[in-house]
Each structure stands twice: as structure tokens, then as C-alpha cells.
Enzyme design. Structure first.
Site, mmCIF file in Angstrom:
data_model
loop_
_atom_site.group_PDB
_atom_site.id
_atom_site.type_symbol
_atom_site.label_atom_id
_atom_site.label_comp_id
_atom_site.label_asym_id
_atom_site.label_seq_id
_atom_site.Cartn_x
_atom_site.Cartn_y
_atom_site.Cartn_z
ATOM 1 N N ASP A 83 -9.566 -16.612 46.802
ATOM 2 C CA ASP A 83 -10.200 -17.331 46.083
ATOM 3 C C ASP A 83 -11.003 -15.942 44.814
ATOM 4 O O ASP A 83 -12.174 -15.272 45.978
ATOM 5 C CB ASP A 83 -11.233 -17.794 46.402
ATOM 6 C CG ASP A 83 -12.152 -19.012 45.929
ATOM 7 O OD1 ASP A 83 -10.984 -19.275 44.713
ATOM 8 O OD2 ASP A 83 -12.920 -19.466 46.375
ATOM 9 N N HIS A 84 -11.083 -16.011 43.864
ATOM 10 C CA HIS A 84 -12.018 -15.249 42.482
ATOM 11 C C HIS A 84 -11.521 -13.897 43.665
ATOM 12 O O HIS A 84 -12.271 -13.221 43.747
ATOM 13 C CB HIS A 84 -13.603 -15.978 42.679
ATOM 14 C CG HIS A 84 -13.715 -17.407 42.336
ATOM 15 N ND1 HIS A 84 -13.739 -17.357 41.055
ATOM 16 C CD2 HIS A 84 -13.545 -18.789 42.886
ATOM 17 C CE1 HIS A 84 -13.878 -18.573 40.833
ATOM 18 N NE2 HIS A 84 -14.522 -19.569 42.086
ATOM 19 N N HIS A 183 -20.522 -24.393 40.844
ATOM 20 C CA HIS A 183 -20.227 -23.954 42.119
ATOM 21 C C HIS A 183 -21.849 -24.077 42.769
ATOM 22 O O HIS A 183 -22.809 -23.842 42.302
ATOM 23 C CB HIS A 183 -19.725 -21.960 43.035
ATOM 24 C CG HIS A 183 -18.733 -21.614 42.282
ATOM 25 N ND1 HIS A 183 -18.307 -21.345 41.439
ATOM 26 C CD2 HIS A 183 -17.887 -22.505 42.930
ATOM 27 C CE1 HIS A 183 -17.107 -20.460 41.007
ATOM 28 N NE2 HIS A 183 -15.789 -21.179 41.623
ATOM 29 N N GLY A 184 -22.180 -24.481 44.199
ATOM 30 C CA GLY A 184 -23.360 -24.158 44.826
ATOM 31 C C GLY A 184 -23.233 -25.927 44.771
ATOM 32 O O GLY A 184 -22.933 -26.367 44.491
ATOM 33 N N GLY A 212 -15.668 -25.537 41.792
ATOM 34 C CA GLY A 212 -16.962 -26.555 42.569
ATOM 35 C C GLY A 212 -17.244 -27.176 42.548
ATOM 36 O O GLY A 212 -17.263 -28.775 42.055
ATOM 37 N N GLY A 213 -15.568 -28.171 43.216
ATOM 38 C CA GLY A 213 -16.041 -29.279 43.290
ATOM 39 C C GLY A 213 -16.368 -29.544 45.004
ATOM 40 O O GLY A 213 -16.112 -31.690 45.313
ATOM 41 N N ASN A 233 -11.316 -27.069 45.071
ATOM 42 C CA ASN A 233 -11.774 -26.004 45.348
ATOM 43 C C ASN A 233 -13.714 -26.494 46.189
ATOM 44 O O ASN A 233 -13.864 -27.363 45.640
ATOM 45 C CB ASN A 233 -11.809 -24.785 45.018
ATOM 46 C CG ASN A 233 -11.245 -24.023 44.584
ATOM 47 O OD1 ASN A 233 -9.812 -24.033 45.018
ATOM 48 N ND2 ASN A 233 -11.510 -22.934 44.407
ATOM 49 N N THR A 236 -19.133 -25.988 49.640
ATOM 50 C CA THR A 236 -21.179 -25.998 49.744
ATOM 51 C C THR A 236 -20.816 -27.135 50.566
ATOM 52 O O THR A 236 -22.298 -26.789 51.280
ATOM 53 C CB THR A 236 -21.176 -25.517 48.597
ATOM 54 O OG1 THR A 236 -20.952 -24.819 47.958
ATOM 55 C CG2 THR A 236 -22.908 -26.047 48.568
#
Ligand code: 13P
Length: 280
Positions: A83-84, A183-184, A212-213, A233, A236
Site C-alpha cells: 500500500d502506498h 486517510h485518518g 480513506g474508506g 482501503n 483507521t
């Protein structure tokens, strides 16, 4: 069973679902994710994020063999994904370790450099048979950051025409696009740009990925899946569930903490997989 990103996304497209894609910075998260996926009999993507290594969690070399062994033994299709990956050498090391999917994230680079490096990764991945996800447009903040702190987020959302050119010229297998998730933890409710997503889906030939799911409403999950998102994805809120299971409680021994957090993460992942798979 271990499968490639392309194979698992084909399953998602055929079944009109999204495959849940979860980060595995340690063994507890990996075990929680696989237990949830196997219990629900659904395909799943395990992801090692380069940034988690930078945050002092598992290195890719430590976690990849464990991810691969677990994926091969699993009763459901499992993709082992990077990932990333933000530099080509890191992605190359991931391919050598046996990842069956890699994300090259050149979204912070000037556009032409993103194109060139993504093409380079596609060529490298062909040698191992892995599939490639890449991103154009930007999510604003990477994992570990907090959402909602951007002044003008639309300016960095994925442009549909640029997305088409990016997919056509690079030959990637999946496209991560920015259309309102981040994200987050969300500091304010996410507002997704569905019209933009629909336009991207109409122009682009490969499955779409929503980063950022965490923290998106069930209704919005269903809507993005209907508009071409085949991979979601999510990390968090599963990590938050793990923390909430131990916050304010007293444990006698460390392994009891790990067990409580694992069970809570499994329950949170199962809830997400149910929604992504259209299960009641
Ligand atoms: P969340 O931070 O919303 O869980 O997203 C995780 C992610 O997109 C990993 O790439």
C-alpha cells in the site's frame, strides 16, 4: 489461496461488490482480518503500508513472508498487496518478496514524473506477475494524518480526463482516485463527489479504488460500489476499534491486551466486509 490484485478485483467486478483491503502493521491485525474474511467466506486484500514501516511498525521484510504464508493457507482468495509505495526501489523490493499487488503512489510528484515512474513499476511487476495500482489526483493526507484540514480539497481531486490518459498510457490494473475521502479520522463528515466518480468510471477501463474508506456511511459505500469502486482501503476505524477495546481497562498480562484488541478489530473488519460484500 493467494491471488493477484487483478484476479481478486475481477471477482469483485463479477459479483458487483468491493473487496475490503486492510492494513497489517502487526500480526494481531493480520489475524483479525483473515479470521473475519474466512468466517464470512469473502475475498480479502492484506496490505503492508510503507508509511507504517516509517512509523516504526513492522518492516516489509518482516511482515511479507507472514502475509504470504497466511494467504496461501487461507480458505478464501487473498491478495498480498503493498500500500502506498512511494519510491520505486521500495516497490521493487516488495515485488522481489512476492507481493501479488503493489500500489505505486506518485500522487505527490509532478504529473509527468508520476506517469514515468508508474510505467517503470508496471514493467517491473510484469516480471513477477504482480498487478499494479496507482494514483492520480491526491488524497491530501496519507495514513496517520487527520482528515478535514484542507482548505480547498476539490483542487486535488482526480481529474477524469487525466485519469483516462494515466490508465491508458501506464497500463495499470487498478486506479486509486480522489473524490472526497481522506486517510485518518474524519474531523467533519465526508462529502463524496459522486458525479466525478461516475465520470471517471465511464472513461477508465480498470477497477477503481477508494482510499480513506473508514468512516464512510453504509449508503455511500453502496453508492461508490455501484459507480465502479471494487477495492476499498480501510484501516483507521479498525485500529480505533482495537484501541477502544483496551482503553481504560486493566489487564494482568500483555497477551490479554493483544487478544482483546484482535477480537475487536475482527468484529470491526467483519462489519466492513459485510457492507462491502452486500451481506445482510
Ligand atoms: P482509512 O484511514 O480511512 O482507514 O484509509 C486507509 C487507507 O486508505 C489505506 O491506504
Amino acid at each position: 489461496m493467494l491471488v493477484t490484485l487483478k484476479e481478486i478485483l475481477a471477482i469483485a467486478e463479477e459479483r458487483k461488490i468491493a473487496v475490503g483491503s486492510f492494513n497489517t502493521p502487526n500480526l494481531a491485525s493480520l489475524r483479525a482480518i483473515l479470521a473475519a474474511a474466512e468466517e464470512l467466506n469473502q475475498p480479502v486484500i492484506l496490505m503492508h503500508a510503507q508509511i507504517h514501516e516509517e512509523m516504526g511498525l513492522c518492516t516489509m521484510e518482516e511482515v511479507a513472508p507472514i502475509m504470504l504464508t497466511a494467504a496461501k493457507k487461507a480458505s478464501v482468495p487473498v491478495c498480498v498487496h503493498l500500500d502506498h509505495g512511494t519510491d520505486v526501489d521500495y516497490v521493487k523490493r516488495g515485488l522481489e518478496l512476492g507481493f501479488t499487488g503493489v500500489m505505486f503512489d506518485g500522487s505527490a510528484l509532478p504529473t509527468e514524473e508520476n506517469f514515468a515512474k508508474t510505467k517503470e513499476v508496471v514493467t517491473l511487476a510484469k516480471e513477477t506477475g504482480a498487478s499494479v495500482e496507482a494514483e492520480i489526483g491526491s488524497m491530501g493526507s496519507r495514513e496517520g494524518g487527520n482528515a478535514g484540514d484542507m482548505d480547498n480539497p476539490e483542487s486535488i481531486y482526480t481529474d477524469p480526463d487525466a485519469a483516462k490518459r494515466f490508465v491508458d498510457e501506464t497500463g495499470i490494473d487498478a486506479l486509486a482516485c480522489a473524490f472526497g475521502t481522506v486517510h485518518g479520522l474524519y474531523l467533519k463528515e465526508p462529502k463524496l463527489d459522486f458525479a466525478r466518480l461516475e465520470k471517471i468510471d465511464s472513461l477508465v477501463s480498470v477497477p477503481l479504488v477508494m482510499h480513506g474508506g473508514s468512516g464512510v456511511s453504509e449508503e455511500d459505500y453502496r453508492r461508490v460500489i455501484s459507480l465502479g469502486v471494487a477495492k476499498i482501503n480501510y484501516y483507521t476505524y479498525m485500529a480505533k476499534a482495537g484501541a477502544e477495546a483496551i482503553n481504560g481497562k486493566t489487564f494482568g498480562q500483555y497477551h490479554e491486551i493483544v487478544k482483546a484488541a484482535t477480537e475487536a478489530m475482527k468484529a470491526d473488519v467483519a462489519k466492513a466486509i459485510r457492507v462491502f460484500s452486500g451481506l445482510k
